[in-house]
Design an enzyme around this catalytic site. Structure first.
Site, mmCIF file in Angstrom:
data_model
loop_
_atom_site.group_PDB
_atom_site.id
_atom_site.type_symbol
_atom_site.label_atom_id
_atom_site.label_comp_id
_atom_site.label_asym_id
_atom_site.label_seq_id
_atom_site.Cartn_x
_atom_site.Cartn_y
_atom_site.Cartn_z
ATOM 1 N N HIS A 86 0.659 -1.290 0.013
ATOM 2 C CA HIS A 86 -0.049 -0.125 0.073
ATOM 3 C C HIS A 86 0.864 1.264 0.153
ATOM 4 C CE1 HIS A 86 0.535 0.784 4.604
ATOM 5 N NE2 HIS A 86 0.719 -0.333 4.444
ATOM 6 N N CYS A 135 2.564 -2.842 6.465
ATOM 7 C CA CYS A 135 3.154 -4.029 5.790
ATOM 8 C C CYS A 135 4.119 -3.455 4.970
ATOM 9 C CB CYS A 135 2.130 -4.842 5.308
ATOM 10 S SG CYS A 135 0.685 -5.436 6.386
#
Length: 261
Positions: free
Chosen positions: A189, A205
């Site tokens: 992302h 992440c």
């Protein structure tokens, strides 16, 4: 008068010899010059989506949202998007995250890969294994999961979702990773925190500069295999897959996300 023809003959002969010597010297000099010229350097691999670095990371309007420019002069050049020889040995279309170097590779045809600099949150650098990109979303709504709100009560105002925008923790795009049909809770992302690239962040992440996740998103149009490895050594490729899942960073895949096939 009788000496003039002899003088003229000598002069003509000297001129001829001088011209010959000059010509020979000129040829020799030309030969040295040619030998010293470096051979032409092969042009780097090209891609129509790539330009100069400033252009790649310039401010833009995307899907109605204003993205600010990335101050690339403050970023280590190795972390800017670039085409490199593929170091992974995987088939084209595969995504490989090298957690030791903070690089993500998208393998291409012809022995090339696109390399992106990334930031790894504790959910990212604490796990290695494999998954697939199963869903994707432009400008996703971020909804912190109950566990996160319990730890950080100030996030309760976003329990029904934080509107998308340049300051969203999920950034401009999100690619959702699944294994065996189940959400792993791992994400590729965007992030507004461009200065975290190349570092281990406190949350998230695998995070990209927003301009980079937009580029990756545009290239992943179907289910794509993903390998997260501690490094790119042969030993790392055969490391057993971890079955642990990430600490959730959002409440799940949005209902309006595009499911890839």
């Amino acid at each position: 008068m009788s000496d003039i023809p002899l003088f003229s003959e000598r002069l003509s002969r000297r001129a001829f010899l001088g011209a010959s010597a000059l010509g020979a010297a000129s040829v020799a000099l030309s030969a040295c010059t040619t030998a010293d010229v470096a051979p032409p350097v092969a042009a780097p691999p090209s891609d129509p989506a790539f330009g100069d670095v400033a252009s790649m990371y310039a401010a833009r309007v995307d899907e109605g949202y204003q993205l600010p420019a990335i101050p690339v002069a403050k970023i280590d050049p190795k972390f800017v998007r670039q085409i490199v020889p593929d170091p992974t040995g995987e088939k084209p279309g595969t995504i490989v995250v090298d957690t030791s170097e903070h690089f993500l590779y998208l393998v291409r045809d012809g022995g090339e890969a696109i390399r992106y600099g990334v930031s790894l949150g504790k959910a990212g650098f604490g796990w290695t294994g494999s998954a697939v990109v199963q869903a994707r979303k432009k400008w996703p709504v971020w909804t912190p999961p109950p566990e996160m709100i319990q730890r950080r009560p100030e996030l309760a105002k976003y329990k029904d979702g934080m509107p998308p925008g340049p300051q969203s923790p999920l950034g401009a795009r999100a690619l959702y990773l699944f294994r065996d049909g189940k959400d792993t809770m791992y994400r590729l992302h965007g992030t507004p925190e461009w200065d975290s690239i190349g570092k281990n962040a406190s949350s998230g992440c695998v995070r990209f500069m927003n301009q980079d996740i937009i580029d990756l998103y545009s290239r992943v149009n179907g289910v794509a295999p993903v390998f997260v490895r501690a490094n790119l050594s042969p030993a790392a490729k055969i490391t057993a897959v971890s079955n642990r899942t990430a600490e959730p960073i959002d409440a799940g895949v949005p209902r309006d996300a595009e499911i890839l096939k």
